[in-house]
Design a protein around this motif. Structure first.
Motif, PDB file in Angstrom:
ATOM      1  N   GLY B  14       0.819  -1.206   0.000  1.00 48.05           N
ATOM      2  CA  GLY B  14       0.000   0.000   0.000  1.00 48.05           C
ATOM      3  C   GLY B  14       0.854   1.258   0.000  1.00 48.05           C
ATOM      4  N   ILE B  73     -12.751   3.557   4.928  1.00 47.06           N
ATOM      5  CA  ILE B  73     -11.835   2.465   4.542  1.00 47.06           C
ATOM      6  C   ILE B  73     -12.598   1.148   4.584  1.00 47.06           C
ATOM      7  CG2 ILE B  73      -9.761   1.175   5.196  1.00 47.06           C
ATOM      8  CD1 ILE B  73      -8.656   3.809   6.352  1.00 47.06           C
ATOM      9  N   ARG B 108      -6.047  -6.225   3.994  1.00 44.13           N
ATOM     10  CA  ARG B 108      -5.856  -4.932   3.324  1.00 44.13           C
ATOM     11  C   ARG B 108      -6.544  -3.823   4.112  1.00 44.13           C
ATOM     12  NH1 ARG B 108      -5.565  -4.709  -3.138  1.00 44.13           N
ATOM     13  NH2 ARG B 108      -3.920  -6.191  -2.679  1.00 44.13           N
ATOM     14  N   ASP B 112      -4.677  -0.580   5.669  1.00 45.29           N
ATOM     15  CA  ASP B 112      -5.088   0.791   5.354  1.00 45.29           C
ATOM     16  C   ASP B 112      -5.461   1.552   6.629  1.00 45.29           C
ATOM     17  OD1 ASP B 112      -4.649   0.245   2.747  1.00 45.29           O
ATOM     18  OD2 ASP B 112      -6.701   0.578   2.034  1.00 45.29           O
TER      19      ASP B 112
END
Lengths: 287, 260
Positions: B14, B73, B108, B112
């Motif tokens: 990321g 998110i 993920r 994030d």
């Protein structure tokens, strides 16, 4: 209806079992819109390479997607390493390396090394082992010089090598490859074919490869499966195919390899038969 | 061990993906510096007139506004992974790993959220009563974790649509917009029907809890609400994953994976 499982390579247990598999693509209402493959059965043992050949739209990519679990069959069973590809997909995938034809299936913004590190971890290789694997594969596949370059900046040949390296990262028992040498120069093709031959024969890995290149199939495959409109035209060992279709070589077919001649003969024969069936009002129903 | 390796790989991917281009990297750094300068100014009342006044009167609203970005998110990650990775051509490659798409999306989301966490903690830290900063930051971390688990559950439901119906980006965007009024109003300001609808959204529960934490209510008064958020988020996650698993199977049956 379905072709029999090939009695390949003696008595060893098959690593891949594809049992009477049919794939019909349906729309949202469940109505069939296209037939991928019909009643296909085959088995691949370790050390064997099966080449899937066929014209465009024959169902080659569907077979690879079924084998790697990206698509679920309408009917039939697929087992890889003893695991059912539908119910035990995650377990089966632990021993499978897949190289898809799509050259964009890596992160273009990331470097080659970053891509290898990321996909390596997702495939269960990490830490020191991962670093060693990356170094070893970069040397074997000759892309050490581009390890720190972004994937988006690579040439087609280098990107193919990167995709192959990603597939090989977990040292898989089964390699599924879609056109692995497509777009490569002669020297690169030769190197990769030699490498794959060594993977199959010396490291005893099973390989299933879909290709349009007859010389590639001829150079690599111990077995050949020719598809046309989702159905098997022939499924045999390469040696048997040479023996049984030796007469093809006598014909004046402009082909670069004997297998290309066989392929043209088989697919044109199937085309003719199909045309006759179609004339009777019972043609290929969904393709 | 494997989970840690995947989380670390997601964090690195990321970050590198974000910082791959100099202008984007510069903008991200400027944003963090801006927040670091602007937030203390809001507290002192030296920022733009009106905005700083609101922040002085209702510091919890400033925190709530930052929390919207964290909630986004969870809410949007599934849609983003399915949509963007399909566009990039990497979705099939991800589906070929033994990790499984839902697990990968959760990693993920965690990565994030961790990337966003310093900014949130910075803002919360400025608006926390002095002497209780550490305790408040700790409880804020717990609330963010629980809230985002629930929002991820809703995200999985919205992402299921992305898997099967395609071009559905406006739905997560629309749902995201509804978070703003929920964040900017207090529990007794909204119409009863919206308030009761909001009470099943983990974000609303999280924001209300955050307000209490910032105002230093005695812990005993909101422990039960924390438990409620915990159960609510777990329920959303279970429903969301089940929904996504069905959608994923449907996509595999129809050959829709990787097509967007």
């Amino acid at each position: 209806m379905g072709s029999q499982i090939t009695p390949l390579g003696g008595s060893a247990t098959p690593y891949v079992e594809f049992l009477d598999v049919t794939k019909v693509y349906k729309d949202f209402r469940g109505s069939p819109v296209a037939r991928g493959i019909e009643g296909l059965s085959f088995a691949v043992r370790q050390g064997e390479t099966l080449a899937i050949l066929g014209p465009n739209g024959a169902g080659k990519t569907t077979v690879l997607k079924l084998l790697s679990g990206l698509v679920i069959p309408t009917q039939g069973r697929i087992k890889v390493g003893g695991f059912d590809m539908i119910r035990e997909r995650e377990k089966a995938l632990q021993h499978v390396g897949v190289m898809l034809g799509d050259a964009r299936s890596v992160y273009w913004r990331l470097t080659v090394r970053d891509n290898l590190e990321y996909f390596g971890v997702l495939r269960g290789v990490y830490g020191k082992k991962l670093r060693q694997r990356i170094a070893g594969l970069a040397e074997l596949l000759d892309f050490e010089d581009v390890l720190n370059r972004r994937a988006g900046e690579l040439s087609r040949g280098m990107r193919q090598r990167l995709l192959l390296a990603i597939a090989l990262l977990p040292d898989p028992q089964l390699l599924i490859l879609d056109e692995p040498t497509f777009g490569l120069d002669v020297a690169s093709r030769y190197e990769i074919r030699n490498f794959l031959r060594e993977v199959a024969l010396q490291r005893r890995r099973a390989i299933v490869i879909a290709t349009h290149q007859m010389d590639e199939a001829q150079a690599l495959a111990s077995h050949v499966c020719v598809l046309r409109q989702g159905k098997v035209v022939t499924l045999n060992t390469t040696q048997d195919l040479i023996r049984k279709t030796g007469r093809v070589r006598d014909k004046k077919i402009a082909s670069s390899s004997w297998l290309e001649g066989v392929f043209l003969e088989l697919t044109s024969k199937a085309r003719k038969e199909r045309a006759e069936i179609s004339h009777d009002g019972d043609g290929y129903p969904l393709g | 061990m494997m989970g840690t390796a995947i989380l670390w790989a997601e964090l690195r991917r990321g970050l590198k993906n974000h910082l791959a281009y100099p202008i984007q990297a510069a903008c991200e750094i400027i944003t963090v510096i801006f927040i670091a300068v602007a937030v203390p100014a809001l507290r002192e009342g030296s920022f733009l007139r009106g905005i700083s006044g609101a922040a002085l009167e209702h510091p919890e609203k400033t925190v709530a506004l930052v929390m919207v970005f964290v909630a986004l998110i969870g809410l949007q990650i599934v849609h983003r992974v399915v949509g963007e990775e399909s566009d990039l051509g990497t979705l099939e490659q991800l589906c070929l790993t033994p990790v499984g798409l839902p697990a990968l999306i959760m990693f993920r989301c965690a990565a994030d959220t961790i990337r966003m966490l310093p900014v949130v903690l910075m803002v919360v830290g400025f608006f926390s009563p002095s002497g209780q900063v550490v305790q408040i930051l700790a409880i804020v971390c717990v609330i963010i974790l629980l809230m985002n688990i629930g929002m991820l559950g809703i995200g999985f439901i919205l992402g299921s649509l992305t898997l099967v119906a395609k071009r559905t980006g406006f739905i997560p965007n629309l749902v995201s917009l509804t978070l703003l009024p929920l964040a900017m109003s207090s529990s007794n300001e909204l119409p009863a029907i919206i308030e009761s609808a909001g009470s099943v959204v983990p974000f609303t529960q999280g924001i209300r809890l955050m307000e209490r934490a910032l105002k230093s209510f005695p812990v005993s008064s909101w422990v039960s609400d924390l438990m409620r958020l915990c159960i609510l988020s777990a329920l959303w996650l279970v429903i969301g994953i089940k929904c996504f698993a069905r959608a994923e199977r449907f996509a595999r049956e129809r050959g829709l994976l990787g097509k967007y």
